[in-house]
Design a protein around this motif. Structure first.
Motif, mmCIF file in Angstrom:
data_model
loop_
_atom_site.group_PDB
_atom_site.id
_atom_site.type_symbol
_atom_site.label_atom_id
_atom_site.label_comp_id
_atom_site.label_asym_id
_atom_site.label_seq_id
_atom_site.Cartn_x
_atom_site.Cartn_y
_atom_site.Cartn_z
ATOM 1 N N CYS A 195 12.719 11.767 41.804
ATOM 2 C CA CYS A 195 12.658 12.936 42.665
ATOM 3 C C CYS A 195 14.052 13.551 42.811
ATOM 4 N N VAL A 196 14.157 14.844 42.654
ATOM 5 C CA VAL A 196 15.445 15.543 42.732
ATOM 6 C C VAL A 196 15.350 16.622 43.801
ATOM 7 N N ASP A 197 16.512 16.998 44.355
ATOM 8 C CA ASP A 197 16.550 18.033 45.375
ATOM 9 C C ASP A 197 16.703 19.407 44.726
ATOM 10 N N ALA A 198 16.906 20.440 45.540
ATOM 11 C CA ALA A 198 16.951 21.815 45.033
ATOM 12 C C ALA A 198 18.149 22.052 44.126
ATOM 13 N N VAL A 199 19.297 21.439 44.451
ATOM 14 C CA VAL A 199 20.501 21.643 43.637
ATOM 15 C C VAL A 199 20.328 21.027 42.253
ATOM 16 N N GLU A 200 19.841 19.789 42.212
ATOM 17 C CA GLU A 200 19.609 19.144 40.920
ATOM 18 C C GLU A 200 18.501 19.842 40.141
ATOM 19 N N ALA A 201 17.490 20.328 40.836
ATOM 20 C CA ALA A 201 16.393 21.019 40.163
ATOM 21 C C ALA A 201 16.884 22.291 39.484
ATOM 22 N N LYS A 202 17.789 23.002 40.114
ATOM 23 C CA LYS A 202 18.329 24.224 39.510
ATOM 24 C C LYS A 202 19.120 23.910 38.251
ATOM 25 N N LYS A 203 19.904 22.826 38.276
ATOM 26 C CA LYS A 203 20.659 22.437 37.090
ATOM 27 C C LYS A 203 19.728 22.015 35.951
ATOM 28 N N ILE A 204 18.655 21.322 36.301
ATOM 29 C CA ILE A 204 17.695 20.889 35.281
ATOM 30 C C ILE A 204 17.009 22.100 34.651
ATOM 31 N N LEU A 205 16.640 23.082 35.477
ATOM 32 C CA LEU A 205 16.014 24.291 34.950
ATOM 33 C C LEU A 205 16.934 25.021 33.988
ATOM 34 N N GLU A 206 18.202 25.144 34.360
ATOM 35 C CA GLU A 206 19.153 25.846 33.489
ATOM 36 C C GLU A 206 19.356 25.106 32.177
ATOM 37 N N GLU A 207 19.423 23.782 32.233
ATOM 38 C CA GLU A 207 19.664 23.001 31.017
ATOM 39 C C GLU A 207 18.459 23.013 30.090
ATOM 40 N N VAL A 208 17.271 22.841 30.657
ATOM 41 C CA VAL A 208 16.065 22.801 29.830
ATOM 42 C C VAL A 208 15.759 24.173 29.250
#
Length: 247
Positions: free
Chosen positions: A165-178
């Motif tokens: 489970c990731v928070d909003a900050v980590e989720a944004k980084k994952i979206l940008e990377e993927v």
């Protein structure tokens, strides 16, 4: 067509720029050509290349080839007969893009991640303040699908695979990377959500966030394929009046 036009004008030195990496590198011989249609296409181009004293092929990013795309789109919209005189088209280039994002960023409600209540319950068996009995019952039911390993919370899927489970900050980084990282897949929202789950990450609004993130991509809105499917399914309608053929 451009190479043939250059041959008709008796041009001997030519530089070719294209925004298709597949075509450019296959013509240059750096990539292997396997598609039967492209094999014949490459043979035809190689035969035309012999007509030039010097010809070079260069790959151009789509971002740097927007003017050619605009002219090609404009040419496909206009039908001109050979006998008509075509008036010159005046075009202006603006430094600032004439587009805007219609989807606004979601504002964070608080400083806690979305799984804060579940984490606190699994850690200390604590319920949120002013939680009703129904809220407590719902929280206990949700916590069944989660596993706590020290301070890291995991979501357990139906196939028993654990997703971090990731928070909003980590989720944004994952979206940008993927979406636009090293590979730059630029997949649609639902495909991107499945990719993130295969990578082992999860958050509650993942699918909706992926769809909204893909909608914000200006490149995909410009270069995406045109969808000719109707927005709603078509249904066969039965005539409300009786047939008069047998009368």
């Amino acid at each position: 067509m451009g190479v043939r036009a250059a041959i008709e004008r008796k041009i001997k030195v030519l530089e070719v720029y294209g925004d298709s990496a597949l075509v450019i590198y296959q013509v240059k011989g750096e990539w292997e050509t396997r598609d039967p249609k492209l094999i014949d296409y490459r043979k035809m181009v190689i035969e035309l290349v012999k007509e030039f004293d010097d010809i070079t092929f260069h790959y151009l990013l789509r971002d740097e080839n927007q003017m050619a795309d605009a002219l090609a789109t404009l040419a496909s919209m206009i039908k001109v007969n050979k006998q008509e005189d075509v008036k010159p088209i005046r075009m202006s280039i603006y430094e600032i893009s004439a587009h805007c994002y219609n989807i606004e960023e979601d504002e964070e409600k608080d400083d806690h991640p979305w799984y804060h209540n579940i984490l606190q319950y699994m850690k200390n068996r604590e319920y949120p303040d002013q939680a009703s009995e129904n809220d407590k019952r719902t929280l206990r039911r949700l916590a069944i699908d989660y596993i706590l390993d020290r301070d890291i919370l995991y979501k357990r899927r139906k196939d028993q695979v654990l997703l971090r489970c990731v928070d909003a900050v980590e989720a944004k980084k994952i979206l940008e990377e993927v979406y636009e990282g090293v590979c730059r897949t630029h997949a649609n929202g639902f495909t991107m959500a499945r990719q993130i789950m295969r990578f082992g990450y999860y958050w509650s609004t993942m699918e909706g966030d992926c769809v909204n993130y893909a909608k914000r991509c200006h490149k995909c809105q410009i270069y995406g394929d045109k969808i000719h499917v109707p927005s709603s399914p078509l249904h066969v309608m039965v005539s409300p009046w009786p047939s008069l053929c047998g009368a």
